[in-house]
Design a protein around this motif. Structure first.
Motif, PDB file in Angstrom:
ATOM      1  N   ALA A 141       0.818  -1.216   0.000  1.00  0.00           N
ATOM      2  CA  ALA A 141       0.000   0.000   0.000  1.00  0.00           C
ATOM      3  C   ALA A 141       0.848   1.261   0.000  1.00  0.00           C
ATOM      4  O   ALA A 141       0.447   2.283  -0.568  1.00  0.00           O
ATOM      5  CB  ALA A 141      -0.937  -0.007   1.205  1.00  0.00           C
ATOM      6  N   ALA A 142       2.015   1.220   0.621  1.00  0.00           N
ATOM      7  CA  ALA A 142       2.866   2.415   0.704  1.00  0.00           C
ATOM      8  C   ALA A 142       3.302   2.896  -0.671  1.00  0.00           C
ATOM      9  O   ALA A 142       3.622   4.073  -0.850  1.00  0.00           O
ATOM     10  CB  ALA A 142       4.095   2.118   1.558  1.00  0.00           C
ATOM     11  N   GLY A 143       3.298   2.015  -1.674  1.00  0.00           N
ATOM     12  CA  GLY A 143       3.754   2.396  -3.006  1.00  0.00           C
ATOM     13  C   GLY A 143       2.665   2.893  -3.916  1.00  0.00           C
ATOM     14  O   GLY A 143       2.872   2.967  -5.131  1.00  0.00           O
ATOM     15  N   GLY A 215      -2.054  -3.997   0.828  1.00  0.00           N
ATOM     16  CA  GLY A 215      -2.499  -3.547   2.147  1.00  0.00           C
ATOM     17  C   GLY A 215      -3.637  -2.561   2.046  1.00  0.00           C
ATOM     18  O   GLY A 215      -4.040  -2.150   0.956  1.00  0.00           O
ATOM     19  N   GLY A 216      -4.146  -2.167   3.206  1.00  0.00           N
ATOM     20  CA  GLY A 216      -5.251  -1.241   3.258  1.00  0.00           C
ATOM     21  C   GLY A 216      -4.847   0.130   3.768  1.00  0.00           C
ATOM     22  O   GLY A 216      -3.655   0.459   3.857  1.00  0.00           O
ATOM     23  N   PRO A 217      -5.830   0.945   4.138  1.00  0.00           N
ATOM     24  CA  PRO A 217      -5.549   2.313   4.594  1.00  0.00           C
ATOM     25  C   PRO A 217      -4.633   2.388   5.811  1.00  0.00           C
ATOM     26  O   PRO A 217      -3.812   3.306   5.905  1.00  0.00           O
ATOM     27  CB  PRO A 217      -6.948   2.864   4.924  1.00  0.00           C
ATOM     28  CG  PRO A 217      -7.877   2.062   4.082  1.00  0.00           C
ATOM     29  CD  PRO A 217      -7.277   0.693   4.029  1.00  0.00           C
ATOM     30  N   ASP A 218      -4.754   1.438   6.730  1.00  0.00           N
ATOM     31  CA  ASP A 218      -3.898   1.470   7.917  1.00  0.00           C
ATOM     32  C   ASP A 218      -2.429   1.339   7.539  1.00  0.00           C
ATOM     33  O   ASP A 218      -1.570   2.046   8.086  1.00  0.00           O
ATOM     34  CB  ASP A 218      -4.288   0.352   8.889  1.00  0.00           C
ATOM     35  CG  ASP A 218      -5.631   0.598   9.554  1.00  0.00           C
ATOM     36  OD1 ASP A 218      -6.067   1.773   9.587  1.00  0.00           O
ATOM     37  OD2 ASP A 218      -6.252  -0.368  10.025  1.00  0.00           O
ATOM     38  N   ALA A 223       2.861   3.993   6.818  1.00  0.00           N
ATOM     39  CA  ALA A 223       4.029   4.240   5.997  1.00  0.00           C
ATOM     40  C   ALA A 223       4.264   5.714   5.726  1.00  0.00           C
ATOM     41  O   ALA A 223       5.401   6.177   5.628  1.00  0.00           O
ATOM     42  CB  ALA A 223       3.892   3.488   4.676  1.00  0.00           C
ATOM     43  N   HIS A 224       3.168   6.489   5.646  1.00  0.00           N
ATOM     44  CA  HIS A 224       3.283   7.908   5.288  1.00  0.00           C
ATOM     45  C   HIS A 224       3.111   8.832   6.489  1.00  0.00           C
ATOM     46  O   HIS A 224       3.195  10.059   6.336  1.00  0.00           O
ATOM     47  CB  HIS A 224       2.249   8.243   4.214  1.00  0.00           C
ATOM     48  CG  HIS A 224       2.517   7.571   2.897  1.00  0.00           C
ATOM     49  ND1 HIS A 224       3.406   8.061   1.985  1.00  0.00           N
ATOM     50  CD2 HIS A 224       2.007   6.439   2.356  1.00  0.00           C
ATOM     51  CE1 HIS A 224       3.441   7.269   0.914  1.00  0.00           C
ATOM     52  NE2 HIS A 224       2.603   6.274   1.124  1.00  0.00           N
ATOM     53  N   HIS A 225       2.857   8.266   7.661  1.00  0.00           N
ATOM     54  CA  HIS A 225       2.697   9.049   8.887  1.00  0.00           C
ATOM     55  C   HIS A 225       1.612  10.129   8.717  1.00  0.00           C
ATOM     56  O   HIS A 225       1.802  11.308   9.066  1.00  0.00           O
ATOM     57  CB  HIS A 225       4.031   9.706   9.292  1.00  0.00           C
ATOM     58  CG  HIS A 225       5.167   8.722   9.388  1.00  0.00           C
ATOM     59  ND1 HIS A 225       5.249   7.782  10.392  1.00  0.00           N
ATOM     60  CD2 HIS A 225       6.234   8.527   8.575  1.00  0.00           C
ATOM     61  CE1 HIS A 225       6.339   7.058  10.204  1.00  0.00           C
ATOM     62  NE2 HIS A 225       6.950   7.479   9.108  1.00  0.00           N
ATOM     63  N   VAL A 226       0.486   9.694   8.152  1.00  0.00           N
ATOM     64  CA  VAL A 226      -0.625  10.592   7.882  1.00  0.00           C
ATOM     65  C   VAL A 226      -1.885   9.995   8.493  1.00  0.00           C
ATOM     66  O   VAL A 226      -2.102   8.777   8.457  1.00  0.00           O
ATOM     67  CB  VAL A 226      -0.823  10.790   6.357  1.00  0.00           C
ATOM     68  CG1 VAL A 226      -2.061  11.622   6.068  1.00  0.00           C
ATOM     69  CG2 VAL A 226       0.401  11.426   5.737  1.00  0.00           C
TER      70      VAL A 226
END
Length: 231
Positions: A141-143, A215-218, A223-226
């Protein structure tokens, strides 16, 4: 009533099935016939749908062009009944160790009678015969790149989603494909199975750049600290 959410269209189709009673099958009825490569190619050209039930990693690595990914798991029947028409022949692609009897039972319990069979030898035989395969990128998901399309149910999306994500439930993804952004799409659910189903439907009907997220939103938020958006 408003809190019940959407439901699969086969719920409505099965009302009439329940009125008249189910079809009765005899011994050996759960067998899935093996189809040659030529049979599959002909059926597909004539309007059959190819449903690939392998794990999403296998589908991502190589699948028959135009096939739809619905991994054989506990909710297989639900998503088959939600996104695949019931009035066309169905051809299945499986791994050698998957349960054919289970697949047939799950398909029939949601009203699918036109089970043409499975591709003998799987995708490997298709490739060896010189037929092409397509690939659908599967990344963490981070990508995520381009517009994020969240295909989870409304209550899941409202509980927390990637800021700016476009919401389109998997059950409506095919009918709503034209309204999605035209640029690269990163398709997201919670783990990847629904996202791969949606990605395969988009790749089947719309020629655009599609990536599927594992992955999902979590995972994306971590990964993006948002913080996630809510609605």
């Amino acid at each position: 009533m408003a809190g019940l959410g959407t439901y699969p269209p086969y719920f409505l189709r099965l009302r009439e099935v329940n009125r008249r009673g189910p079809t009765v099958y005899g011994a050996g009825a759960s067998t899935l016939p093996e189809l040659s490569i030529d049979d599959v190619a002909r059926l597909h050209q004539d309007g059959a749908w190819i449903v690939d039930t392998r794990p999403i990693s296998a589908f991502a690595s190589g699948h028959i062009p135009g096939s739809v990914s619905i991994a054989l798991r506990d909710v297989f029947a639900t998503w088959l009944g939600w996104v695949v028409p019931d009035d066309v022949p169905l051809v299945f692609v499986l791994d050698a160790d998957q349960d054919r009897d289970l697949l047939v039972r799950e398909a029939r319990k949601v009203g699918y009678e036109r089970l043409a069979g499975e591709l003998a030898g799987g995708v490997e035989s298709w490739v060896l015969a010189g037929y092409p395969v397509e690939r659908l990128p599967l990344i963490p998901a981070a990508g995520a790149d381009g517009a994020v399309v969240d295909v989870r149910q409304c209550n899941e999306f409202e509980a927390g989603h990637v800021p700016g994500a476009v919401h389109a439930e998997l059950g409506a993804i095919a009918s709503g494909a034209a309204s999605l952004p035209s640029g690269p799409l990163s398709v997201m659910c919670a783990h990847g199975e629904r996202a791969m189903s949606a990605g395969s439907l988009l790749a089947r009907d719309v020629h655009r750049e599609v990536t599927v997220l594992t992955g999902g939103p979590d995972e994306w938020a971590a990964a993006h600290h948002v913080a996630l958006g809510t609605a």
